[in-house]
Write an enzyme that holds these catalytic residues in place. Structure first.
Site, PDB file in Angstrom:
ATOM      1  N   GLU A 262      -2.535 -11.485   8.956  1.00  0.00           N
ATOM      2  CA  GLU A 262      -2.100 -10.853  10.211  1.00  0.00           C
ATOM      3  C   GLU A 262      -3.309 -10.880  11.133  1.00  0.00           C
ATOM      4  OE1 GLU A 262       0.841 -10.055  10.823  1.00  0.00           O
ATOM      5  OE2 GLU A 262       1.818  -9.746   8.890  1.00  0.00           O
ATOM      6  N   CYS A 296      -3.378  -5.080  17.835  1.00  0.00           N
ATOM      7  CA  CYS A 296      -3.246  -6.542  17.936  1.00  0.00           C
ATOM      8  C   CYS A 296      -1.973  -6.944  18.687  1.00  0.00           C
ATOM      9  CB  CYS A 296      -3.329  -7.194  16.568  1.00  0.00           C
ATOM     10  SG  CYS A 296      -2.231  -6.466  15.381  1.00  0.00           S
ATOM     11  N   GLU A 393      -8.531 -11.338  23.392  1.00  0.00           N
ATOM     12  CA  GLU A 393      -8.001  -9.979  23.226  1.00  0.00           C
ATOM     13  C   GLU A 393      -8.981  -8.994  23.833  1.00  0.00           C
ATOM     14  OE1 GLU A 393      -7.463  -9.795  18.902  1.00  0.00           O
ATOM     15  OE2 GLU A 393      -5.611  -8.735  19.282  1.00  0.00           O
TER      16      GLU A 393
END
Ligand code: ADP
Length: 492
Positions: A262, A296, A393
Site C-alpha cells: 500500500e 495517502c 504527495e
C-alpha cells in the site's frame, strides 16, 4: 503488560521492556532504547525498547512455533478471539485515542474515528474467518474431480507507517489471524505505543502466545532485512512510501515472498460544472484535512470546472481559513501538528515552489509558531501543472487548486502521474460521475463523497500506488494460498 497497563504506555516504560515476543514483554536483546516524541511539543513522550536483528530472529522463531497450532485452530475459535479484540478495542477507545494523539499528533476527533475504524477490521475479519471457501467439481473432460482448498499462507511480516498507528496495524493483523497466519509487526519508529496497546488487547482477547509479535525499533532496515532474508517468512505486507516500497519489494524478491504493497498516492479531486458546490467543499474538507492531510488517500490536487471555480475557491477558502491549528488535544483545534520538522519543511518547500511558479495563497488558517511542528491550513490558486505540489504527495493541509473546462482534458491531467490510489469526483449527474470514475486510473474513487475507507471494501492502488488489496473480501485472500487436488474418481 496486562490490559490495565495500556493506560500507562504514554507515561512510564514497561517494567520488562516493550518488545512483545512469544507472548512476553522483553527488552531489546542488546538493551537499546530510543525516544518517541510528542509532535505537539517536540519533547520525548518516553523511551521504548529498540529491537534489532536478534529480536527479529527470535520473534520469527516464536511465530514459526505457534504456526501449526493456529492453523489447526477451528475458524470459529479464531473468529471469537477477533470478536473479543473488537469489543476490547471499542471499550478502550478513549485510552487508545489519547495514545494516538500523543505520538502522532492528530486531533482527538480524528484519533477516535481511527480507533473505531481500526476496531472494525477485527469485527469484519472475525466474520470472514468462518467463510473461507473450498470447492469440489467434476473435471469438464470427465474421469476425475477437482478439489480446491485454501490454506493460510504462513508467517506474515508487516511494516506500518505512523499516520494511522492503530488502523494500519489492525488492517493487516486481523485478516492474517483470521486466515490462520502468525504475525510479525514492525510499527513505524514514530508511533510504536499504539501498536503495543493493540498487542495487549489481543493478548487479553485470548490470542495464544507467539501469534502476534510487535517489535518497536529505530533500526527498521535491520529488523526487516532479518525477516525478508529468511525463507520462513511467506507473506510481507507494507504500508508506506513508494520509495521504501520499491526497496522492500526488491528484498522480498529474494525468496519470492507473497507481497501486499500500500504505497503513496496523488489523489485528484474533480469538481464538475454541475456539482453541488457546498457538498464538494464539505467533501474537500474531509478528503484534505482528515489526519491533517497526512493520509495517502488525501486529496492532493483539485481540478475545478472554470464555471464554478470562483464559488468553490471562496467557500473552500472560508472553511480552511476558519481552521485553527494547535495541539491535537486542544479545545477548538481543527488541525494538529505534523509528525515532525522534516514534514513541515517538505510542505513549505512544495508551497514555495508553487508560489515561485505563479501560484497565489487564496486563504490560510492560523497556526502557532511552536512548540511543535505546525503548518496552517492553506488554499493555493492558479497552480500551474508543472508545480511540484501537483506531482508529489504534500502530506499536509495544503489544497492546490487548478481549473479545467473539458472532460477529456481533466481525465488526461488527473491520470498524468505514476500513482493511482484514490480519486474524488463531484457531479450531480450520476452517469457523468460514473463515466469519470471508470476513466480515472485509481484503485478507489469517491463519488460525491470525501471519505471512502471502509473495512468491508477493498483498499488499494493501481500503478505505482501498490499491489493487492486490504479490507473487504479481498483482505483475507491476501493471506490464503490456493491448493488444487486432482482426485482420480471417474464420473459415472
Ligand atoms: P515515511 O518517510 O513517511 O516514514 P516510509 O515509507 O519511509 O515513510 O516508512 C514507512 C515504514 O517503513 C516505517 O515503518 C519505516 O520504519 C519503514 N522503513 C523505512 N525504510 C525502511 C527500510 N529501508 N527497510 C525497512 N523498513 C523501512
Amino acid at each position: 503488560m496486562n490490559l490495565a497497563g495500556i493506560d500507562t504506555l504514554a507515561k512510564a516504560p514497561l517494567a520488562d521492556g516493550d518488545v512483545f515476543l512469544g507472548g512476553r514483554w522483553l527488552p531489546a536483546a542488546d538493551g537499546r532504547t530510543y525516544p518517541v516524541y510528542d509532535p505537539a511539543t517536540g519533547e520525548p513522550v518516553r523511551w521504548v525498547s529498540d529491537a534489532g536483528a536478534e529480536d527479529a530472529r527470535a520473534a520469527l522463531a516464536a511465530a514459526e512455533e505457534a504456526a501449526a497450532g493456529w492453523r489447526a485452530t477451528p475458524p470459529r475459535r479464531r473468529s471469537e478471539i477477533l470478536h473479543d479484540a473488537f469489543r476490547l478495542m471499542t471499550e478502550h477507545r478513549d485510552t487508545l485515542a489519547d495514545l494516538i494523539v500523543r505520538e502522532n499528533g492528530k486531533v482527538r476527533r480524528d484519533a477516535l474515528a481511527e480507533v473505531g475504524y481500526a476496531a472494525e477490521f477485527f469485527r469484519w475479519f472475525a466474520e470472514e474467518a468462518v467463510r473461507i471457501d473450498s470447492s469440489f467439481a467434476d473435471a469438464p473432460g470427465g474421469g476425475f474431480r477437482h478439489i480446491v482448498r485454501r490454506h493460510p499462507v504462513g508467517v506474515s511480516a508487516f511494516v506500518t507507517p505512523w499516520n494511522f498507528p492503530a488502523a494500519m496495524a489492525t488492517r493487516k493483523i486481523a485478516p492474517a489471524l483470521a486466515a490462520g497466519c502468525p504475525v510479525l509487526l514492525k510499527p513505524a519508529p514514530e508511533t510504536p505505543l499504539t501498536a503495543l496497546a493493540v498487542a495487549a488487547l489481543l493478548a487479553e482477547a485470548g490470542l495464544p502466545d507467539g501469534l502476534l509479535n510487535v517489535l518497536p525499533t529505530d533500526r527498521a532496515p535491520e529488523v526487516v532485512a532479518a525477516w525478508l532474508g529468511d525463507e520462513r517468512v511467506r507473506k510481507f505486507s507494507f504500508t508506506g512510501s513508494t520509495a521504501t516500497g520499491r526497496i522492500l519489494l526488491a528484498q522480498a524478491a529474494a525468496h519470492v515472498v507473497n507481497v501486499t504493497m500500500e504505497l503513496g498516492g496523488n489523489a485528484p479531486f474533480v469538481v464538475c460544472a454541475d456539482a453541488d458546490v457546498d457538498a464538494a467543499v464539505s467533501g474537500a474538507m474531509d478528503a484534505k484535512m482528515r489526519g491533517g492531510g497526512e493520509v495517502c488517500i488525501a486529496a492532493n490536487r483539485f481540478y475545478v470546472h472554470a464555471s464554478v471555480a470562483a464559488e468553490f475557491t471562496a467557500k473552500l477558502g472560508a472553511a480552511m481559513a476558519a481552521v485553527r491549528s494547535g495541539p491535537g488535544a486542544g479545545e477548538g483545534v481543527g488541525l494538529g501538528p505534523m509528525i515532525n520538522r522534516a514534514a513541515v519543511d517538505k510542505i513549505r518547500s512544495l508551497v514555495d515552489d508553487a508560489l515561485d511558479r505563479g501560484a497565489r495563497i487564496a486563504a490560510q488558517g492560523t497556526a502557532p509558531r511552536g512548540p511543535g511542528f505546525h503548518y496552517p491550513a492553506t488554499v493555493l490558486t492558479d497552480v500551474p501543472d508543472e508545480a511540484r505540489i501537483l506531482h508529489e504527495e504534500v502530506f499536509g493541509p495544503v489544497a492546490p487548486l487548478t481549473t479545467f473546462t473539458d472532460e477529456d482534458e481533466v481525465v488526461a491531467r488527473a491520470n498524468a502521474t505514476v500513482h493511482g490510489l484514490a480519486a474524488y469526483v463531484y457531479s450531480r449527474d450520476v452517469a457523468r460521475a460514473l463515466r469519470l470514475a471508470e476513466r480515472l486510473e485509481a484503485g478507489m474513487v469517491g463519488l460525491n463523497r470525501g471519505l471512502l475507507s471502509d473495512p468491508a471494501a477493498p483498499f488499494g492502488g493501481v500503478k505505482q500506488s501498490g499491489l493487492g488489496r486490504e479490507g473487504g473480501r479481498e483482505g483475507i485472500e491476501a493471506f490464503l494460498e490456493t491448493q488444487y487436488i486432482a482426485l482420480d474418481w471417474p464420473t459415472l
